[in-house]
Design an enzyme around this catalytic site. Structure first.
Site, PDB file in Angstrom:
ATOM      1  N   GLU A 156     -10.241  56.142  60.807  1.00 42.75           N
ATOM      2  CA  GLU A 156     -10.537  55.570  62.247  1.00 42.75           C
ATOM      3  C   GLU A 156     -11.621  56.334  62.820  1.00 42.75           C
ATOM      4  O   GLU A 156     -11.812  57.525  62.600  1.00 42.75           O
ATOM      5  CB  GLU A 156      -9.412  55.604  63.088  1.00 42.75           C
ATOM      6  CG  GLU A 156      -8.253  55.102  62.469  1.00 42.75           C
ATOM      7  CD  GLU A 156      -6.951  55.489  63.483  1.00 42.75           C
ATOM      8  OE1 GLU A 156      -7.060  56.076  64.333  1.00 42.75           O
ATOM      9  OE2 GLU A 156      -6.041  55.240  63.226  1.00 42.75           O
TER      10      GLU A 156
ATOM     11  N   LYS B 247     -13.458  58.555  65.523  1.00 38.02           N
ATOM     12  CA  LYS B 247     -12.924  59.577  66.714  1.00 38.02           C
ATOM     13  C   LYS B 247     -13.746  59.243  67.847  1.00 38.02           C
ATOM     14  O   LYS B 247     -15.035  59.744  68.191  1.00 38.02           O
ATOM     15  CB  LYS B 247     -12.946  61.035  66.320  1.00 38.02           C
ATOM     16  CG  LYS B 247     -12.423  62.167  67.132  1.00 38.02           C
ATOM     17  CD  LYS B 247     -12.463  63.326  66.321  1.00 38.02           C
ATOM     18  CE  LYS B 247     -11.818  64.359  67.322  1.00 38.02           C
ATOM     19  NZ  LYS B 247     -12.078  64.331  68.692  1.00 38.02           N
TER      20      LYS B 247
ATOM     21  N   ASP C  64     -15.052  59.601  71.554  1.00 35.29           N
ATOM     22  CA  ASP C  64     -15.444  60.891  72.407  1.00 35.29           C
ATOM     23  C   ASP C  64     -15.065  60.681  73.761  1.00 35.29           C
ATOM     24  O   ASP C  64     -15.999  60.276  74.606  1.00 35.29           O
ATOM     25  CB  ASP C  64     -16.639  61.232  72.228  1.00 35.29           C
ATOM     26  CG  ASP C  64     -17.033  62.877  72.535  1.00 35.29           C
ATOM     27  OD1 ASP C  64     -15.714  63.597  72.789  1.00 35.29           O
ATOM     28  OD2 ASP C  64     -18.116  63.139  72.548  1.00 35.29           O
TER      29      ASP C  64
ATOM     30  N   TYR D  29      -2.453  54.636  68.709  1.00 29.91           N
ATOM     31  CA  TYR D  29      -1.031  55.375  68.050  1.00 29.91           C
ATOM     32  C   TYR D  29      -0.133  54.731  69.012  1.00 29.91           C
ATOM     33  O   TYR D  29      -0.094  54.986  70.082  1.00 29.91           O
ATOM     34  CB  TYR D  29      -1.491  56.727  68.495  1.00 29.91           C
ATOM     35  CG  TYR D  29      -0.474  57.706  67.986  1.00 29.91           C
ATOM     36  CD1 TYR D  29       0.312  57.316  66.809  1.00 29.91           C
ATOM     37  CD2 TYR D  29      -0.072  59.018  68.506  1.00 29.91           C
ATOM     38  CE1 TYR D  29       1.285  58.389  65.889  1.00 29.91           C
ATOM     39  CE2 TYR D  29       1.178  59.671  67.773  1.00 29.91           C
ATOM     40  CZ  TYR D  29       1.599  59.181  66.572  1.00 29.91           C
ATOM     41  OH  TYR D  29       2.518  60.020  66.053  1.00 29.91           O
TER      42      TYR D  29
ATOM     43  N   LYS E 220      -5.556  59.617  58.936  1.00 31.69           N
ATOM     44  CA  LYS E 220      -3.945  59.385  59.103  1.00 31.69           C
ATOM     45  C   LYS E 220      -3.337  58.711  57.974  1.00 31.69           C
ATOM     46  O   LYS E 220      -3.791  57.730  57.384  1.00 31.69           O
ATOM     47  CB  LYS E 220      -3.743  58.677  60.397  1.00 31.69           C
ATOM     48  CG  LYS E 220      -4.540  58.837  61.694  1.00 31.69           C
ATOM     49  CD  LYS E 220      -4.099  58.090  62.639  1.00 31.69           C
ATOM     50  CE  LYS E 220      -4.742  58.465  64.001  1.00 31.69           C
ATOM     51  NZ  LYS E 220      -4.798  57.356  65.049  1.00 31.69           N
TER      52      LYS E 220
ATOM     53  N   LYS F 149     -15.329  66.186  62.105  1.00 30.95           N
ATOM     54  CA  LYS F 149     -16.192  65.931  63.172  1.00 30.95           C
ATOM     55  C   LYS F 149     -17.766  65.605  62.389  1.00 30.95           C
ATOM     56  O   LYS F 149     -18.199  66.512  61.573  1.00 30.95           O
ATOM     57  CB  LYS F 149     -16.308  67.145  63.904  1.00 30.95           C
ATOM     58  CG  LYS F 149     -15.173  67.494  64.782  1.00 30.95           C
ATOM     59  CD  LYS F 149     -15.041  66.892  66.425  1.00 30.95           C
ATOM     60  CE  LYS F 149     -15.290  68.159  66.979  1.00 30.95           C
ATOM     61  NZ  LYS F 149     -15.085  67.889  68.374  1.00 30.95           N
TER      62      LYS F 149
ATOM     63  N   CYS G 113     -35.315  82.300  94.108  1.00 33.81           N
ATOM     64  CA  CYS G 113     -35.988  81.094  93.798  1.00 33.81           C
ATOM     65  C   CYS G 113     -37.284  81.381  92.971  1.00 33.81           C
ATOM     66  O   CYS G 113     -38.195  82.026  93.846  1.00 33.81           O
ATOM     67  CB  CYS G 113     -36.013  80.215  95.050  1.00 33.81           C
ATOM     68  SG  CYS G 113     -36.975  78.809  94.428  1.00 33.81           S
TER      69      CYS G 113
ATOM     70  N   CYS H  14     -40.046  79.631  95.607  1.00 39.90           N
ATOM     71  CA  CYS H  14     -40.225  80.006  97.018  1.00 39.90           C
ATOM     72  C   CYS H  14     -39.772  81.388  97.412  1.00 39.90           C
ATOM     73  O   CYS H  14     -40.069  81.906  98.709  1.00 39.90           O
ATOM     74  CB  CYS H  14     -39.518  79.190  98.038  1.00 39.90           C
ATOM     75  SG  CYS H  14     -37.871  79.237  98.119  1.00 39.90           S
TER      76      CYS H  14
ATOM     77  N   CYS I 291     -31.409  77.155  95.331  1.00 36.72           N
ATOM     78  CA  CYS I 291     -32.048  77.558  96.228  1.00 36.72           C
ATOM     79  C   CYS I 291     -31.792  76.833  97.431  1.00 36.72           C
ATOM     80  O   CYS I 291     -31.642  75.662  97.546  1.00 36.72           O
ATOM     81  CB  CYS I 291     -33.527  77.187  95.518  1.00 36.72           C
ATOM     82  SG  CYS I 291     -34.816  77.512  97.297  1.00 36.72           S
TER      83      CYS I 291
ATOM     84  N   CYS J 280     -39.076  74.885 100.290  1.00 33.23           N
ATOM     85  CA  CYS J 280     -39.189  74.781  98.812  1.00 33.23           C
ATOM     86  C   CYS J 280     -39.795  73.634  98.357  1.00 33.23           C
ATOM     87  O   CYS J 280     -39.016  72.775  98.504  1.00 33.23           O
ATOM     88  CB  CYS J 280     -38.131  75.546  98.184  1.00 33.23           C
ATOM     89  SG  CYS J 280     -38.229  75.790  96.489  1.00 33.23           S
TER      90      CYS J 280
HETATM   91  S1  IVH Z   1      -4.954  60.483  66.799  1.00 32.80           S
HETATM   92  C1  IVH Z   1      -1.292  63.034  66.267  1.00 32.80           C
HETATM   93  N1  IVH Z   1      -6.977  59.005  66.778  1.00 32.80           N
HETATM   94  O1  IVH Z   1      -9.204  63.395  69.307  1.00 32.80           O
HETATM   95  C2  IVH Z   1      -2.361  62.014  66.660  1.00 32.80           C
HETATM   96  N2  IVH Z   1      -7.302  60.954  68.055  1.00 32.80           N
HETATM   97  O2  IVH Z   1      -7.719  66.372  68.461  1.00 32.80           O
HETATM   98  C3  IVH Z   1      -3.195  62.469  67.855  1.00 32.80           C
HETATM   99  N3  IVH Z   1      -9.215  61.169  69.341  1.00 32.80           N
HETATM  100  O3  IVH Z   1      -6.644  64.637  71.214  1.00 32.80           O
HETATM  101  C4  IVH Z   1      -4.408  61.578  67.892  1.00 32.80           C
HETATM  102  N4  IVH Z   1     -10.127  59.198  68.652  1.00 32.80           N
HETATM  103  O4  IVH Z   1      -8.206  62.718  71.965  1.00 32.80           O
HETATM  104  C5  IVH Z   1      -6.586  59.958  67.156  1.00 32.80           C
HETATM  105  N5  IVH Z   1      -8.719  57.512  66.564  1.00 32.80           N
HETATM  106  C6  IVH Z   1      -8.393  58.463  66.887  1.00 32.80           C
HETATM  107  C7  IVH Z   1      -9.027  59.417  67.887  1.00 32.80           C
HETATM  108  C8  IVH Z   1      -8.407  60.460  68.283  1.00 32.80           C
HETATM  109  C9  IVH Z   1     -10.097  60.356  69.351  1.00 32.80           C
HETATM  110  C10 IVH Z   1      -9.137  62.251  70.068  1.00 32.80           C
HETATM  111  C11 IVH Z   1      -7.713  62.313  70.942  1.00 32.80           C
HETATM  112  C12 IVH Z   1      -7.162  63.644  70.223  1.00 32.80           C
HETATM  113  C13 IVH Z   1      -8.289  64.361  69.381  1.00 32.80           C
HETATM  114  C14 IVH Z   1      -7.855  65.102  68.360  1.00 32.80           C
END
Ligand code: IVH
Length: 688
Positions: free
Chosen positions: A111, A113, A115, A225, A287, A311, A425, A428, A443, A449
């Site tokens: 999946e 991740k 942000d 999840y 996962k 990451k 500053c 000024c 400032c 200024c």
């Molecule tokens: S699964 C036990 N899936 O990344 C499983 N997390 O440290 C828990 N996150 O706290 C998370 N995308 O905020 C999962 N597709 C995704 C995710 C995801 C972002 C974040 C989430 C979590 C952190 C992982």
């Protein structure tokens, strides 16, 4: 049909349309039909207060009530994931899982991740009952009211679906790039500090005390999840497919793989392709797909053994630090900026990087001549993240360096000397201040200024303030540098002769500028109060104060007690107002503006109770206007009992049209035989 039944029917229908629009991106009715149904529901709900339901689609707009967040203990801890930046760790993960499952075959769900910040949603009988932030993983904040405004999160699942009576679904609240860019542009416009990345913006927004702020900012959410008894099956991926059918937004970019090669293919593909996604992602989550296998692998104290986060590498480069200069922004915030030897990073040549603020700078303990690591990550501006290995061996002694600690803007610093944050500053010379709860030094010299003065003039002319739209920030800066203006009041003294460039003699452009300055004298008092730029007095506070006190003199005289008893005016705002008017320079500035004819009290129109000249009328606003801004016309329509609606239908009473009305709208209006009124006709109608 009886009204109660109709309310329930409309809610169900609107929930479905919401899903089609925000999750599936395939609406089956027009926006206008949607608004129409929504208005019908709003009217019915207003007639039946006993039918109030926090999950009604009408509640998505949020409220101005202050949200006091309650702490809620998670029914199951919200674990985080082990992070890695390195492919070997991914291979090791695969190996550990394989061994943990004693060689049994397994699949891994790959999946993105996202942000943002994680959220836990609880549903009972298909209704959203609670939304909680991760907090420390054991307990989090109840942010249900705010989460209800996120359109892609279903408040009510369609009745009769095969979801369990109670379940929890977790995911990530994100701010899409489009919302993020818009928000930062707006903040820049009014001189508020920018959010560094969508994650900070999403998190700041979700923790906002005011759910209508959340509603405006365009958050989104992806769920990843599903938990609880009675969820459909053993497959994580298949469960999310079911959740997608129930109405949740699930990423379409998940893949099931059964080999490590498959994982790397996924990683490599998204490492590039993520640049084309509408939201920020910072990696990939892997996962084990079978819940039974997840269970047998178990969890450690902090994170599950069945999942890992890889990451994406923020791109880094190494270079030499040459100098730190301190920049004073339009708000007065002082930012340390590093000048470095140029280096290639993520496709561009970088020679400057931010050091954020005094705390970040101190923690890096930088010296001129240090080899440093520069990174371009989620943030837009490159930053120095640390020193290269091995660190520079020699340092100058403190005595040798002390003379370099306070530097005028742009002056070079001695090699090997430690770099300290300036105390005054750099522009000024005023002693810098730090406001409670803020990381930046400021400032405080906002009337003396230059960058602050220019910032204040830019704020004064901005759209939501005096809306002097023929002037842009660059022109204002140019007038200031040429000595034509020293503050915003000087704008009203400008003459055609002063502004006309002898080389181009563009009199037409100059007249337009002077006309729009002149026109701003009609801008209502509440916006003048906002425009003068009292620190912490934003648009809403200015409106509140204007309505409450009615004139600038009353605001200037108000005591702390009087101010703080107003809903929405806290001690910080009140203190800042008192401080502003205690300064004779500010009072003189206000007097000059008054002398030029700016509105220093509520107009008769605003004082009067609203007229009902437009009662029952739906008005569409279209095009560009001369006399008032769109927002002003909107307010005028409402003050006179009418309704401003977004799109043209047979129910539209007339169209208030400025210049450049869109051709599609024009055609539609003509087809439906709807009257098109220009600004003057409209104002005449109101004044008749
Ligand atoms: S699964 C036990 N899936 O990344 C499983 N997390 O440290 C828990 N996150 O706290 C998370 N995308 O905020 C999962 N597709 C995704 C995710 C995801 C972002 C974040 C989430 C979590 C952190 C992982």
């Amino acid at each position: 049909m009886d009204e109660i039944k109709r309310i329930l029917q409309l809610r169900e229908e609107l929930h479905q349309h919401n899903f089609r629009y925000y999750v599936e991106n395939s609406p089956v009715i027009s926006d206008q039909e949607f608004d129409f149904l929504m208005h019908e529901l709003q009217d019915l709900e207003a007639r039946h207060p006993e039918m109030f339901d926090a999950n009604s689609p009408t509640q998505r707009v949020g409220s101005d009530l202050n949200n006091e967040f309650m702490t809620v203990v998670h029914s199951r801890p919200m674990l985080s994931l082990g992070n890695t930046y390195n492919r070997q760790d991914v291979a090791d993960f695969w190996q550990r899982v394989s061994e943990g499952l004693m060689g049994a075959p397994f699949q891994v769900c790959c999946e993105l991740k996202f942000d943002g910040l994680s959220i836990s949603l609880h549903y009972e009988d298909g209704r959203l009952v609670r939304a909680v932030t991760r907090g420390d993983g054991i307990q989090g904040d109840d942010v249900t009211a705010n989460v209800r405004t996120i359109r892609s999160i279903p408040l009510q699942l369609p009745t009769g679906g095969d979801y369990p009576p109670q379940f929890e679904i977790r995911g990530e609240v994100v701010m899409p790039w489009s919302s993020f860019n818009r928000l930062n542009a707006e903040r820049e416009d009014v001189g508020e500090p920018l959010f560094a990345n969508p994650r900070n913006a999403a998190s700041g927004t979700l923790k906002s005390k005011n759910s209508s702020t959340v509603a405006e900012r365009g958050l989104d959410a992806y769920l990843y999840y599903l938990l609880g008894d009675g969820i459909p099956g053993d497959g994580h991926y298949q469960n999310l497919e079911a959740a997608a059918r129930w109405g949740f937004q699930i990423s379409k970019n998940m893949r099931l793989v059964d080999s490590l090669e498959g994982v790397f293919e996924y990683i490599d593909y998204w490492n590039e392709e993520r640049r084309n996604l509408p939201v920020a992602t910072d990696g990939v989550v892997l996962k084990v797909n079978s819940l039974a296998q997840q269970k047998s692998l178990g969890v450690t104290a902090k994170s599950p053994r069945w999942a890992i986060a890889y990451k994406f590498q923020a791109e880094q480069a190494e270079t030499t630090l040459r100098q730190v200069v301190f920049q004073v922004g339009r708000t007065g915030a002082v930012t340390p900026v590093a000048n470095m030897d140029p280096v290639q990073l993520a496709g561009t040549q970088v020679r400057r990087a931010t050091l954020h603020n005094a705390d970040v700078m101190a923690s890096l303990d930088l010296h001129v001549g240090d080899r440093v690591l520069v990174e371009k990550g989620g943030e837009i501006i490159p930053k120095i993240v640390g020193k290269a290995d091995p660190p520079t061996p020699f340092r100058g002694s403190d005595e040798q360096c002390s003379m370099f600690n306070v530097l005028p803007y742009g002056q070079a610093q001695a090699e090997q000397c430690s770099i300290k944050f300036v105390e005054n500053c750099p522009v000024c010379g005023s002693k810098l201040v730090r406001y409670e709860g803020e990381a930046a030094y400021y400032c405080p010299n906002d009337t003396g200024c230059p960058p602050l003065i220019m910032g204040r003039i830019e704020h004064f002319i901005s759209r939501k303030a005096m809306n002097i739209n023929s002037l842009g920030p660059e022109t204002v800066d140019d007038y200031y540098r040429r000595g034509l203006i020293h503050d915003a009041a000087d704008l009203y003294d400008l003459t055609e002769e002063q502004l006309t460039d002898p080389l181009t003699s563009d009199r037409k452009g100059v007249r337009k500028i002077l006309a729009s300055i002149e026109g701003s004298k009609q801008v209502p008092f509440e916006r003048v109060l906002y425009a003068i730029g009292i620190r912490f007095v934003g648009e809403i506070a200015a409106k509140t104060l204007a309505r409450y006190y009615g004139s600038i003199d009353k605001v200037a005289e108000a005591s702390l007690e009087s101010l703080t008893q107003i809903n929405g005016i806290g001690e910080v705002i009140a203190g800042s107002i008192i401080q502003y008017f205690a300064n004779p320079l500010n009072r003189a500035f206000v007097e000059r503006l008054r002398g030029y004819g700016l509105q220093m009290e509520l107009g008769e129109q605003q004082k009067q109770t609203r007229s009902n000249k437009l009662e029952g009328q739906s008005v569409v606003i279209s095009g560009v206007f001369q006399h008032h801004s769109r927002d002003e016309y909107k307010a005028l329509i409402e003050q006179h009992g009418g309704k401003n609606v977004g799109s043209i239908s047979t129910k539209t009473s007339f169209i208030l049209a400025g210049e450049n009305m869109g051709p599609a709208k024009l055609e539609k209006a003509e087809k439906l035989g709807i009257r098109i009124m220009n600004e003057d006709e409209f104002l005449e109608l109101l004044n008749s």
